[in-house]
Design a protein around this motif. Structure first.
Motif, PDB file in Angstrom:
ATOM      1  N   THR A  83      -4.020 -14.753   6.471  1.00  0.00           N
ATOM      2  CA  THR A  83      -2.905 -15.473   7.070  1.00  0.00           C
ATOM      3  C   THR A  83      -3.157 -15.734   8.546  1.00  0.00           C
ATOM      4  O   THR A  83      -2.805 -16.803   9.067  1.00  0.00           O
ATOM      5  CB  THR A  83      -1.594 -14.684   6.895  1.00  0.00           C
ATOM      6  OG1 THR A  83      -1.396 -14.403   5.512  1.00  0.00           O
ATOM      7  CG2 THR A  83      -0.408 -15.467   7.431  1.00  0.00           C
ATOM      8  N   ALA A  84      -3.745 -14.789   9.246  1.00  0.00           N
ATOM      9  CA  ALA A  84      -4.083 -14.987  10.651  1.00  0.00           C
ATOM     10  C   ALA A  84      -5.005 -16.186  10.818  1.00  0.00           C
ATOM     11  O   ALA A  84      -4.808 -17.027  11.713  1.00  0.00           O
ATOM     12  CB  ALA A  84      -4.727 -13.733  11.219  1.00  0.00           C
TER      13      ALA A  84
ATOM     14  N   ASN B 164       1.197   0.410   8.823  1.00  0.00           N
ATOM     15  CA  ASN B 164       0.744   1.340   7.798  1.00  0.00           C
ATOM     16  C   ASN B 164       0.686   0.593   6.472  1.00  0.00           C
ATOM     17  O   ASN B 164       1.720   0.197   5.935  1.00  0.00           O
ATOM     18  CB  ASN B 164       1.716   2.519   7.689  1.00  0.00           C
ATOM     19  CG  ASN B 164       1.041   3.849   7.992  1.00  0.00           C
ATOM     20  OD1 ASN B 164      -0.138   4.026   7.709  1.00  0.00           O
ATOM     21  ND2 ASN B 164       1.788   4.783   8.557  1.00  0.00           N
ATOM     22  N   ASP B 165      -0.500   0.393   5.963  1.00  0.00           N
ATOM     23  CA  ASP B 165      -0.665  -0.300   4.682  1.00  0.00           C
ATOM     24  C   ASP B 165      -0.507   0.723   3.564  1.00  0.00           C
ATOM     25  O   ASP B 165      -1.460   1.107   2.891  1.00  0.00           O
ATOM     26  CB  ASP B 165      -2.036  -0.966   4.622  1.00  0.00           C
ATOM     27  CG  ASP B 165      -2.124  -1.989   3.507  1.00  0.00           C
ATOM     28  OD1 ASP B 165      -1.152  -2.108   2.736  1.00  0.00           O
ATOM     29  OD2 ASP B 165      -3.161  -2.668   3.408  1.00  0.00           O
ATOM     30  N   ARG B 166       0.748   1.165   3.365  1.00  0.00           N
ATOM     31  CA  ARG B 166       1.019   2.282   2.468  1.00  0.00           C
ATOM     32  C   ARG B 166       0.539   2.022   1.047  1.00  0.00           C
ATOM     33  O   ARG B 166       0.073   2.904   0.355  1.00  0.00           O
ATOM     34  CB  ARG B 166       2.520   2.582   2.468  1.00  0.00           C
ATOM     35  CG  ARG B 166       3.041   2.980   3.841  1.00  0.00           C
ATOM     36  CD  ARG B 166       4.536   3.206   3.813  1.00  0.00           C
ATOM     37  NE  ARG B 166       5.036   3.651   5.098  1.00  0.00           N
ATOM     38  CZ  ARG B 166       5.399   2.819   6.072  1.00  0.00           C
ATOM     39  NH1 ARG B 166       5.310   1.514   5.901  1.00  0.00           N
ATOM     40  NH2 ARG B 166       5.850   3.290   7.214  1.00  0.00           N
ATOM     41  N   ALA B 167       0.691   0.792   0.601  1.00  0.00           N
ATOM     42  CA  ALA B 167       0.278   0.450  -0.759  1.00  0.00           C
ATOM     43  C   ALA B 167      -1.136  -0.099  -0.818  1.00  0.00           C
ATOM     44  O   ALA B 167      -1.626  -0.447  -1.887  1.00  0.00           O
ATOM     45  CB  ALA B 167       1.253  -0.566  -1.358  1.00  0.00           C
ATOM     46  N   LYS B 168      -1.793  -0.195   0.332  1.00  0.00           N
ATOM     47  CA  LYS B 168      -3.162  -0.716   0.438  1.00  0.00           C
ATOM     48  C   LYS B 168      -3.287  -2.097  -0.196  1.00  0.00           C
ATOM     49  O   LYS B 168      -4.222  -2.387  -0.939  1.00  0.00           O
ATOM     50  CB  LYS B 168      -4.148   0.281  -0.181  1.00  0.00           C
ATOM     51  CG  LYS B 168      -4.205   1.610   0.574  1.00  0.00           C
ATOM     52  CD  LYS B 168      -5.260   2.542   0.019  1.00  0.00           C
ATOM     53  CE  LYS B 168      -4.810   3.187  -1.272  1.00  0.00           C
ATOM     54  NZ  LYS B 168      -5.742   4.237  -1.745  1.00  0.00           N
ATOM     55  N   ILE B 169      -2.312  -2.965   0.125  1.00  0.00           N
ATOM     56  CA  ILE B 169      -2.301  -4.301  -0.463  1.00  0.00           C
ATOM     57  C   ILE B 169      -2.170  -5.406   0.585  1.00  0.00           C
ATOM     58  O   ILE B 169      -2.258  -6.582   0.242  1.00  0.00           O
ATOM     59  CB  ILE B 169      -1.136  -4.461  -1.462  1.00  0.00           C
ATOM     60  CG1 ILE B 169       0.212  -4.183  -0.774  1.00  0.00           C
ATOM     61  CG2 ILE B 169      -1.327  -3.551  -2.663  1.00  0.00           C
ATOM     62  CD1 ILE B 169       1.414  -4.438  -1.665  1.00  0.00           C
ATOM     63  N   PHE B 170      -2.023  -5.046   1.874  1.00  0.00           N
ATOM     64  CA  PHE B 170      -1.682  -6.062   2.864  1.00  0.00           C
ATOM     65  C   PHE B 170      -2.837  -6.477   3.781  1.00  0.00           C
ATOM     66  O   PHE B 170      -2.785  -7.541   4.381  1.00  0.00           O
ATOM     67  CB  PHE B 170      -0.534  -5.563   3.752  1.00  0.00           C
ATOM     68  CG  PHE B 170       0.770  -5.400   3.013  1.00  0.00           C
ATOM     69  CD1 PHE B 170       1.211  -6.358   2.116  1.00  0.00           C
ATOM     70  CD2 PHE B 170       1.551  -4.278   3.218  1.00  0.00           C
ATOM     71  CE1 PHE B 170       2.405  -6.206   1.436  1.00  0.00           C
ATOM     72  CE2 PHE B 170       2.751  -4.117   2.547  1.00  0.00           C
ATOM     73  CZ  PHE B 170       3.181  -5.083   1.662  1.00  0.00           C
ATOM     74  N   GLN B 171      -3.864  -5.660   3.911  1.00  0.00           N
ATOM     75  CA  GLN B 171      -4.871  -5.910   4.934  1.00  0.00           C
ATOM     76  C   GLN B 171      -5.540  -7.283   4.764  1.00  0.00           C
ATOM     77  O   GLN B 171      -5.672  -8.042   5.725  1.00  0.00           O
ATOM     78  CB  GLN B 171      -5.934  -4.812   4.929  1.00  0.00           C
ATOM     79  CG  GLN B 171      -6.953  -4.962   6.053  1.00  0.00           C
ATOM     80  CD  GLN B 171      -7.982  -3.852   6.058  1.00  0.00           C
ATOM     81  OE1 GLN B 171      -8.196  -3.188   5.044  1.00  0.00           O
ATOM     82  NE2 GLN B 171      -8.634  -3.642   7.181  1.00  0.00           N
ATOM     83  N   GLN B 172      -5.952  -7.604   3.553  1.00  0.00           N
ATOM     84  CA  GLN B 172      -6.620  -8.876   3.332  1.00  0.00           C
ATOM     85  C   GLN B 172      -5.665 -10.040   3.573  1.00  0.00           C
ATOM     86  O   GLN B 172      -6.048 -11.066   4.140  1.00  0.00           O
ATOM     87  CB  GLN B 172      -7.178  -8.949   1.903  1.00  0.00           C
ATOM     88  CG  GLN B 172      -8.071 -10.148   1.651  1.00  0.00           C
ATOM     89  CD  GLN B 172      -9.297 -10.174   2.557  1.00  0.00           C
ATOM     90  OE1 GLN B 172      -9.831  -9.126   2.933  1.00  0.00           O
ATOM     91  NE2 GLN B 172      -9.732 -11.373   2.917  1.00  0.00           N
ATOM     92  N   THR B 173      -4.403  -9.882   3.151  1.00  0.00           N
ATOM     93  CA  THR B 173      -3.423 -10.937   3.377  1.00  0.00           C
ATOM     94  C   THR B 173      -3.196 -11.171   4.861  1.00  0.00           C
ATOM     95  O   THR B 173      -3.064 -12.315   5.321  1.00  0.00           O
ATOM     96  CB  THR B 173      -2.090 -10.593   2.693  1.00  0.00           C
ATOM     97  OG1 THR B 173      -2.313 -10.385   1.304  1.00  0.00           O
ATOM     98  CG2 THR B 173      -1.069 -11.708   2.880  1.00  0.00           C
ATOM     99  N   VAL B 174      -3.130 -10.095   5.640  1.00  0.00           N
ATOM    100  CA  VAL B 174      -2.952 -10.226   7.089  1.00  0.00           C
ATOM    101  C   VAL B 174      -4.097 -11.039   7.693  1.00  0.00           C
ATOM    102  O   VAL B 174      -3.863 -11.972   8.481  1.00  0.00           O
ATOM    103  CB  VAL B 174      -2.871  -8.834   7.750  1.00  0.00           C
ATOM    104  CG1 VAL B 174      -2.983  -8.943   9.269  1.00  0.00           C
ATOM    105  CG2 VAL B 174      -1.553  -8.146   7.382  1.00  0.00           C
ATOM    106  N   LYS B 175      -5.319 -10.745   7.323  1.00  0.00           N
ATOM    107  CA  LYS B 175      -6.471 -11.437   7.911  1.00  0.00           C
ATOM    108  C   LYS B 175      -6.545 -12.891   7.451  1.00  0.00           C
ATOM    109  O   LYS B 175      -6.831 -13.798   8.253  1.00  0.00           O
ATOM    110  CB  LYS B 175      -7.755 -10.674   7.567  1.00  0.00           C
ATOM    111  CG  LYS B 175      -7.818  -9.310   8.241  1.00  0.00           C
ATOM    112  CD  LYS B 175      -9.097  -8.562   7.928  1.00  0.00           C
ATOM    113  CE  LYS B 175      -9.147  -7.238   8.694  1.00  0.00           C
ATOM    114  NZ  LYS B 175     -10.394  -6.484   8.444  1.00  0.00           N
TER     115      LYS B 175
END
Length: 272
Positions: free
Chosen positions: A230-231, A217-228
């Motif tokens: 970093t992957a 759950n990207d509660r703060a809407k700040i992690f999605q781009q970092t996840v991709k």
């Protein structure tokens, strides 16, 4: 305002458009905040969680008042992201039927990992991990509740300690690599993302079918781009998995409001 712990994570009446304070969000979830208080197991209750034909009896903090949030580790609760991942596994059992080994990272009460053990041909090749002793005790209780039929030789999953980025080589030497790795609602800080994804990559087998399934759950809407990003740096390819069409039939399990910012992704090792 948003918060981590209410029954419906995003329900609000007056300030639904407000963005969360990232620093506050991280302080609520962080070990630095949590280690200052006593996390009591006495709030545990035993409840049945049923997804189609898979039924589990799970000890966890199922209900909690807002004022008690700081007294409970995130790993003592069953979060909506775990329910979505478990639902996806039940709806796609072939993922586990062909897997020789399964690992759950940051398992908490263990819902996805225990569902996997119910569906996998070899439950004893399912390993559930966490880095908190209190949570490992909880995991052990839930394994016993669901797999202890009085036969000490019966196949059942195992739980053990694993901290991302530490002792991963030794862990692989002891438990081997894994065909399927599961992780749900384990991302609260950006620095944890490389540790999570690199640990998963190091423990994934080299088979083309080996996958990491991540629900968060990207509660703060700040992690999605970092996840991709970093992957990609870790040599992982990814695909977003559509899951929302499953929810109307399982509204008692998870409410759509709880997963408005949830992502379900599959990662595979890239071709060298």
């Amino acid at each position: 305002m948003y918060c981590l712990f209410p029954p419906l994570l995003y329900r609000n009446t007056a300030t639904d458009n407000m963005e969360p304070n990232d620093e506050l969000l991280q302080s609520v979830a962080s070990d630095r905040f949590q280690h200052k208080v006593h996390h009591s197991p006495h709030r545990y209750t035993l409840e049945e969680v049923k997804i189609k034909d898979v039924a589990l009896r799970l000890v966890a903090v199922h209900q909690m008042e807002m004022r008690e949030a700081h007294l409970v580790l995130t790993g003592q609760r069953i979060w909506p992201a775990a329910k979505v991942l478990a639902l996806y596994l039940v709806e796609n059992p072939d993922i586990l039927q062909s897997a020789g080994s399964v690992l759950e990272l940051g398992a908490g009460p263990g819902l996805p990992g225990l569902v996997a053990a119910k569906l996998a041909p070899q439950p004893d090749r399912v390993v559930l991990t966490d880095n908190k002793d209190l949570v490992l005790d909880l995991l052990d209780k839930n394994i016993v509740k669901n797999f202890d039929n009085g036969d000490p030789m019966a196949d059942k999953p195992r739980c053990c300690h694993l901290e991302w980025g530490k002792g991963v080589t030794d862990f692989r030497d002891q438990y081997g690599g894994f065909d399927v790795i599961l992780a749900s609602d384990v991302i609260y800080h950006r620095p944890d993302i490389p540790l999570l994804l690199q640990t998963a990559r190091d423990l994934l087998n080299d088979k083309p079918s080996s996958v990491l399934l991540l629900s968060y759950n990207d509660r703060a809407k700040i992690f999605q781009q970092t996840v991709k990003e970093t992957a990609q740096e870790c040599g992982l390819e990814w695909t977003d998995i559509p899951f929302r069409e499953l929810l109307p039939n399982f509204s008692q399990l998870v409410h759509p409001d709880e997963v408005r910012h949830l992502h379900l992704m599959v990662f595979m090792k890239g071709v060298s």
